[in-house]
Design a protein around this motif. Structure first.
Motif, mmCIF file in Angstrom:
data_model
loop_
_atom_site.group_PDB
_atom_site.id
_atom_site.type_symbol
_atom_site.label_atom_id
_atom_site.label_comp_id
_atom_site.label_asym_id
_atom_site.label_seq_id
_atom_site.Cartn_x
_atom_site.Cartn_y
_atom_site.Cartn_z
ATOM 1 N N ALA A 12 0.874 -1.182 0.000
ATOM 2 C CA ALA A 12 0.000 0.000 0.000
ATOM 3 C C ALA A 12 0.907 1.226 0.000
ATOM 4 N N SER A 13 0.538 2.214 -0.767
ATOM 5 C CA SER A 13 1.284 3.473 -0.718
ATOM 6 C C SER A 13 1.127 4.066 0.671
ATOM 7 N N ILE A 14 2.224 4.582 1.214
ATOM 8 C CA ILE A 14 2.204 5.150 2.565
ATOM 9 C C ILE A 14 2.405 6.664 2.476
ATOM 10 N N ARG A 15 1.497 7.382 3.119
ATOM 11 C CA ARG A 15 1.554 8.851 3.065
ATOM 12 C C ARG A 15 1.634 9.481 4.451
ATOM 13 N N LYS A 16 1.748 8.631 5.486
ATOM 14 C CA LYS A 16 1.963 9.165 6.847
ATOM 15 C C LYS A 16 3.187 8.476 7.411
ATOM 16 N N TYR A 17 4.098 9.291 7.916
ATOM 17 C CA TYR A 17 5.392 8.730 8.320
ATOM 18 C C TYR A 17 5.729 9.090 9.753
ATOM 19 N N LYS A 18 6.460 8.173 10.415
ATOM 20 C CA LYS A 18 7.003 8.476 11.732
ATOM 21 C C LYS A 18 8.187 9.420 11.577
ATOM 22 N N GLU A 19 8.564 10.058 12.667
ATOM 23 C CA GLU A 19 9.715 10.977 12.644
ATOM 24 C C GLU A 19 11.044 10.219 12.465
ATOM 25 N N LYS A 20 10.996 8.935 12.770
ATOM 26 C CA LYS A 20 12.210 8.094 12.800
ATOM 27 C C LYS A 20 13.044 8.178 11.503
ATOM 28 N N ASP A 21 14.343 8.330 11.704
ATOM 29 C CA ASP A 21 15.244 8.446 10.552
ATOM 30 C C ASP A 21 15.483 7.073 9.905
ATOM 31 N N ILE A 22 15.621 7.078 8.605
ATOM 32 C CA ILE A 22 15.983 5.825 7.924
ATOM 33 C C ILE A 22 17.515 5.738 7.922
ATOM 34 N N PRO A 23 18.073 4.687 8.517
ATOM 35 C CA PRO A 23 19.535 4.611 8.569
ATOM 36 C C PRO A 23 20.159 4.567 7.170
ATOM 37 N N LEU A 24 21.364 5.093 7.095
ATOM 38 C CA LEU A 24 22.080 5.176 5.818
ATOM 39 C C LEU A 24 22.160 3.822 5.110
ATOM 40 N N GLU A 25 22.478 2.760 5.887
ATOM 41 C CA GLU A 25 22.665 1.458 5.219
ATOM 42 C C GLU A 25 21.343 0.942 4.638
ATOM 43 N N VAL A 26 20.229 1.290 5.284
ATOM 44 C CA VAL A 26 18.922 0.867 4.754
ATOM 45 C C VAL A 26 18.635 1.626 3.452
ATOM 46 N N LEU A 27 18.870 2.941 3.491
ATOM 47 C CA LEU A 27 18.645 3.753 2.284
ATOM 48 C C LEU A 27 19.530 3.266 1.141
#
Ligand code: FMN
Length: 223
Positions: A12-27
């Protein structure tokens, strides 16, 4: 096999996000999935700009008709078509590598002949056809990207609704984005992808039934 379909089934497309940062290795893994996607004769006509800066995200939101959720995403991947990849000299470079791997003799004159065929070289068919092919290539990379994101627990939404030379609208705003991202002339933004840890679990949006979109051997025959 079933596991992948299970992931897709939960899409599902997600349009609401937590403040949590996406770690560099995940990105990096998400972008790596895009890098590994297939493309026309391995042309790889794309470039991805990872945007995390708040003020840049605000401009991207503006150019995308102020769709409110866009700047709330932790990261925006700006997906650009790279028109330079279709130039004969660059195609020859990639074809050389590809043909070697395929065990074909990389005879330059044979490759040049191949590039004189408009079926094999969409650049010869004019801007419109090339653009269609560009969307096709980027879509594949984006599909790989969003599936890897989902696999990592990261939500995403593809953004096609924004001003550029294809959609029209406020091209001055698009030019501001170009300046802000220091985009060279051979890149054109065709799509954006918002990324962030989901803060919603929306109902799955309905899809057409299997029988309506698949036929066996001839149109209308049930599979
Ligand atoms: C090429 C493309 C462009 C899209 N552009 C937007 C957009 O600008 N804004 C938005 O909120 N969703 C956009 N979407 C998401 C679709 O609205 C969404 O995928 C569709 O409604 C199905 O919902 P689902 O992804 O949750 O299954 C886009 C999707 C695609 C594939």
């Amino acid at each position: 096999m079933e596991k992948l379909l299970h992931v897709i089934n939960n899409w599902a497309s997600i349009r609401k996000y937590k403040e949590k940062d996406i770690p560099l290795e995940v990105l990096k893994r998400i972008l790596e999935a895009a890098r590994l996607a297939p493309s026309w004769a391995n042309t790889q006509p794309w470039h991805f700009i990872v945007v995390k800066d708040k003020s840049k995200k605000e401009i991207l939101k503006e150019v995308a008709l102020n769709q409110k959720f866009i700047d709330k995403a932790n990261t925006i991947v700006v997906c650009c078509a790279d028109f330079s990849a279709w130039k004969n000299e660059n195609r020859l470079k990639e074809m050389n590598k590809l043909w070697k791997v395929l065990g074909r003799t990389s005879d330059e004159s044979e490759m040049k002949k191949y590039l004189e065929n408009p079926v094999m070289n969409p650049a010869l068919r004019g801007e419109q056809v090339l653009l269609a092919r560009q969307y096709e290539q980027l879509s594949l990379a984006i599909a790989f990207m969003i599936l890897q994101a989902k696999h990592e627990g990261v939500g995403s939404c593809i953004i096609g609704g924004f001003y550029n030379h294809v959609t029209g609208g406020d091209l001055e705003l698009y030019k501001r984005v170009v300046d802000e991202l220091k985009l060279p002339d051979h890149l054109l933004i065709l799509t954006m992808v918002t990324l962030g840890y989901p803060d919603e679990d929306p109902d799955r949006r309905p899809r057409k039934p299997f029988e309506e979109i698949v036929s066996f051997e001839e149109f209308g025959n049930k599979y």
